[in-house]
Design a protein around this motif. Structure first.
Motif, PDB file in Angstrom:
ATOM      1  N   VAL B  88       0.907  -1.111   0.027  1.00  0.00           N
ATOM      2  CA  VAL B  88       0.081   0.075  -0.006  1.00  0.00           C
ATOM      3  C   VAL B  88       1.010   1.152   0.328  1.00  0.00           C
ATOM      4  CG1 VAL B  88      -1.802   1.153   1.100  1.00  0.00           C
ATOM      5  CG2 VAL B  88      -1.577  -1.316   1.440  1.00  0.00           C
ATOM      6  N   TYR B  89       0.597   2.020  -0.877  1.00  0.00           N
ATOM      7  CA  TYR B  89       1.501   3.460  -1.027  1.00  0.00           C
ATOM      8  C   TYR B  89       0.700   4.632  -0.628  1.00  0.00           C
ATOM      9  CZ  TYR B  89       4.539   0.580  -3.816  1.00  0.00           C
ATOM     10  OH  TYR B  89       5.611  -0.709  -4.119  1.00  0.00           O
ATOM     11  N   PHE B  90       1.311   5.407   0.199  1.00  0.00           N
ATOM     12  CA  PHE B  90       1.021   6.325   0.799  1.00  0.00           C
ATOM     13  C   PHE B  90       1.658   7.575   0.460  1.00  0.00           C
ATOM     14  CE2 PHE B  90      -2.429   5.097   3.636  1.00  0.00           C
ATOM     15  CZ  PHE B  90      -1.974   3.655   3.940  1.00  0.00           C
ATOM     16  N   CYS B  91       0.968   8.802  -0.110  1.00  0.00           N
ATOM     17  CA  CYS B  91       1.609   9.943  -0.400  1.00  0.00           C
ATOM     18  C   CYS B  91       1.327  10.880   0.836  1.00  0.00           C
ATOM     19  CB  CYS B  91       0.933  10.598  -1.517  1.00  0.00           C
ATOM     20  SG  CYS B  91       1.589  12.255  -1.997  1.00  0.00           S
ATOM     21  N   ALA B  92       2.019  11.622   1.175  1.00  0.00           N
ATOM     22  CA  ALA B  92       1.994  12.788   2.405  1.00  0.00           C
ATOM     23  C   ALA B  92       2.551  14.233   2.114  1.00  0.00           C
ATOM     24  CB  ALA B  92       2.726  12.138   3.629  1.00  0.00           C
ATOM     25  N   GLY B  97       9.677  20.625   6.400  1.00  0.00           N
ATOM     26  CA  GLY B  97       9.969  19.536   6.795  1.00  0.00           C
ATOM     27  C   GLY B  97       9.959  19.438   8.354  1.00  0.00           C
ATOM     28  N   ILE B  98       9.673  20.231   9.154  1.00  0.00           N
ATOM     29  CA  ILE B  98       9.328  20.400  10.623  1.00  0.00           C
ATOM     30  C   ILE B  98       8.109  20.214  10.823  1.00  0.00           C
ATOM     31  CG2 ILE B  98      11.721  21.322  11.017  1.00  0.00           C
ATOM     32  CD1 ILE B  98      10.147  23.863  11.701  1.00  0.00           C
ATOM     33  N   HIS B  99       7.154  20.321   9.969  1.00  0.00           N
ATOM     34  CA  HIS B  99       5.847  20.364  10.431  1.00  0.00           C
ATOM     35  C   HIS B  99       5.026  18.817  10.186  1.00  0.00           C
ATOM     36  CE1 HIS B  99       6.143  24.644   9.757  1.00  0.00           C
ATOM     37  NE2 HIS B  99       5.312  24.610  10.455  1.00  0.00           N
ATOM     38  N   PRO B 100       4.066  18.535  10.938  1.00  0.00           N
ATOM     39  CA  PRO B 100       3.444  17.286  10.785  1.00  0.00           C
ATOM     40  C   PRO B 100       2.903  17.015   9.357  1.00  0.00           C
ATOM     41  CG  PRO B 100       2.619  18.567  12.575  1.00  0.00           C
ATOM     42  CD  PRO B 100       3.362  19.524  12.037  1.00  0.00           C
ATOM     43  N   GLN B 101       2.846  15.745   9.169  1.00  0.00           N
ATOM     44  CA  GLN B 101       2.614  15.397   7.782  1.00  0.00           C
ATOM     45  C   GLN B 101       1.196  14.902   7.711  1.00  0.00           C
ATOM     46  OE1 GLN B 101       5.420  12.559   6.198  1.00  0.00           O
ATOM     47  NE2 GLN B 101       7.101  13.564   6.841  1.00  0.00           N
ATOM     48  N   HIS B 102       0.640  15.270   6.535  1.00  0.00           N
ATOM     49  CA  HIS B 102      -0.839  14.892   6.178  1.00  0.00           C
ATOM     50  C   HIS B 102      -0.775  14.057   5.065  1.00  0.00           C
ATOM     51  CE1 HIS B 102      -2.643  18.644   8.089  1.00  0.00           C
ATOM     52  NE2 HIS B 102      -1.311  18.771   8.196  1.00  0.00           N
ATOM     53  N   PHE B 103      -1.474  12.782   5.166  1.00  0.00           N
ATOM     54  CA  PHE B 103      -1.611  11.692   4.204  1.00  0.00           C
ATOM     55  C   PHE B 103      -2.771  11.417   3.562  1.00  0.00           C
ATOM     56  CE2 PHE B 103       2.061   9.057   5.649  1.00  0.00           C
ATOM     57  CZ  PHE B 103       2.633   9.918   6.826  1.00  0.00           C
ATOM     58  N   GLY B 104      -2.716  11.022   2.374  1.00  0.00           N
ATOM     59  CA  GLY B 104      -3.514  10.494   1.504  1.00  0.00           C
ATOM     60  C   GLY B 104      -3.997   9.076   1.991  1.00  0.00           C
ATOM     61  N   ASP B 105      -5.365   8.652   1.451  1.00  0.00           N
ATOM     62  CA  ASP B 105      -5.862   7.446   1.942  1.00  0.00           C
ATOM     63  C   ASP B 105      -5.129   6.120   1.067  1.00  0.00           C
ATOM     64  OD1 ASP B 105      -9.186   8.585   2.422  1.00  0.00           O
ATOM     65  OD2 ASP B 105      -7.625   8.072   3.780  1.00  0.00           O
ATOM     66  N   GLY B 106      -4.135   6.328   0.328  1.00  0.00           N
ATOM     67  CA  GLY B 106      -3.499   5.115  -0.186  1.00  0.00           C
ATOM     68  C   GLY B 106      -3.718   4.729  -1.525  1.00  0.00           C
ATOM     69  N   THR B 107      -2.851   4.009  -2.121  1.00  0.00           N
ATOM     70  CA  THR B 107      -3.145   3.197  -3.354  1.00  0.00           C
ATOM     71  C   THR B 107      -2.702   1.662  -3.341  1.00  0.00           C
ATOM     72  OG1 THR B 107      -2.911   5.088  -4.855  1.00  0.00           O
ATOM     73  CG2 THR B 107      -2.399   2.799  -5.748  1.00  0.00           C
ATOM     74  N   ARG B 108      -3.710   0.687  -2.999  1.00  0.00           N
ATOM     75  CA  ARG B 108      -3.333  -0.640  -2.900  1.00  0.00           C
ATOM     76  C   ARG B 108      -2.761  -1.184  -4.347  1.00  0.00           C
ATOM     77  NH1 ARG B 108      -6.073   2.176   0.301  1.00  0.00           N
ATOM     78  NH2 ARG B 108      -6.069   1.558   2.538  1.00  0.00           N
ATOM     79  N   LEU B 109      -1.665  -1.645  -4.423  1.00  0.00           N
ATOM     80  CA  LEU B 109      -1.033  -2.209  -5.482  1.00  0.00           C
ATOM     81  C   LEU B 109      -0.601  -3.339  -5.389  1.00  0.00           C
ATOM     82  CD1 LEU B 109       0.011  -1.294  -8.338  1.00  0.00           C
ATOM     83  CD2 LEU B 109       2.049  -0.859  -7.365  1.00  0.00           C
ATOM     84  N   SER B 110      -1.044  -4.393  -6.312  1.00  0.00           N
ATOM     85  CA  SER B 110      -0.941  -5.854  -6.383  1.00  0.00           C
ATOM     86  C   SER B 110      -0.209  -6.286  -7.615  1.00  0.00           C
ATOM     87  CB  SER B 110      -2.146  -6.796  -6.229  1.00  0.00           C
ATOM     88  OG  SER B 110      -2.727  -6.504  -4.758  1.00  0.00           O
ATOM     89  N   ILE B 111       0.994  -6.930  -7.317  1.00  0.00           N
ATOM     90  CA  ILE B 111       1.835  -7.051  -8.756  1.00  0.00           C
ATOM     91  C   ILE B 111       1.988  -8.563  -8.815  1.00  0.00           C
ATOM     92  CG2 ILE B 111       4.049  -6.792  -9.916  1.00  0.00           C
ATOM     93  CD1 ILE B 111       4.082  -4.174  -8.076  1.00  0.00           C
ATOM     94  N   LEU B 112       1.421  -9.238  -9.894  1.00  0.00           N
ATOM     95  CA  LEU B 112       1.241 -10.627 -10.069  1.00  0.00           C
ATOM     96  C   LEU B 112       2.346 -11.197 -10.871  1.00  0.00           C
ATOM     97  CD1 LEU B 112      -2.566 -10.860 -10.737  1.00  0.00           C
ATOM     98  CD2 LEU B 112      -1.420 -11.043  -8.543  1.00  0.00           C
TER      99      LEU B 112
END
Lengths: 114, 112
Positions: B88-92, B97-112
């Motif tokens: 699961v990949y998260f962007c924030a 750089g010294i402030h809190p980070q805000h996150f997205g809800d993620g990308t769920r990636l499956s590689i077969l």
């Protein structure tokens, strides 16, 4: 390698009880942060404590920091079912930069039973 | 307020395929980050961008490239996907750089 080690890995309590989670880290830091992650969602910032602070409060949250022991604790008082989530500590690594490069612990999974 | 938006939310790839994960923030933040989260693990930093026009490696950059397209957008590219990149990949983003980070809800990636 992960900087933070959290304890316990999982915690199950009844609504109304207090929950305590601990985090240990390895190197010097500028600050330590706690984040919450609900199932299937991104992380949400809870609280930031700087290396020169020993204790910080935010609502029902209390965070302590002991830099001599390289450890921190997060206390959630009067827990609610909505507090059910995973909790992560994060540090800014070697403490020498302000790049925002965070190193996360493995997290504590908290279940609060109604 | 949208905050941090990630697309797509889910993706299945075959080994060797390429893919770009998109991230955009509307908070006028200077710093942006890409993490991966594997089961039972905390997040590990792949790449970050301290400010528009700069990018730098994190803890686990191998197999990935990034582009800070402008102040709002920070994309992550897998050139030749491998099963080990299933995660699961998260962007924030953060003001600096010294402030809190805000996150997205993620990308769920499956590689077969």
């Amino acid at each position: 390698s992960q900087q933070g080690e959290e304890d316990p890995q999982a915690l199950s309590i009844q609504e109304g009880e207090n929950a305590t989670m601990n985090c240990s880290y390895k190197t010097s830091i500028n600050n330590l942060q706690w984040y919450r992650q609900n199932s299937g969602r991104g992380l949400v910032h809870l609280i930031l404590i700087r290396s020169n602070e020993r204790e910080k409060h935010s609502g029902r949250l209390r965070v302590t920091l002991d830099t001599s022991k390289k450890s921190s604790s997060l206390l959630i008082t009067a827990s609610r079912a909505a507090d059910t989530a995973s909790y992560f500590c994060a540090t800014d690594g070697d403490g020498s930069s302000n790049t925002g490069k965070l190193i996360f612990g493995q997290g504590t999974t908290l279940q609060v039973k109604p | 307020n949208a905050g941090v938006t990630q697309t797509p939310k889910f993706q299945v790839l075959k080994t060797g395929q390429s893919m770009t994960l998109q991230c955009a923030q509307d908070m006028n933040h200077n710093s942006m980050y890409w993490y991966r989260q594997d089961p039972g693990m905390g997040l590990r930093l792949i790449y970050y961008s301290a400010s528009e026009g700069t990018t730098d490696k994190g803890e686990v950059p191998n197999g990935y490239n990034v582009s800070r397209l402008n102040k709002r957008e920070f994309s992550l590219r897998l050139e030749s996907a491998a099963p080990s990149q299933t995660s699961v990949y998260f962007c924030a983003s953060s003001l600096t750089g010294i402030h809190p980070q805000h996150f997205g809800d993620g990308t769920r990636l499956s590689i077969l």
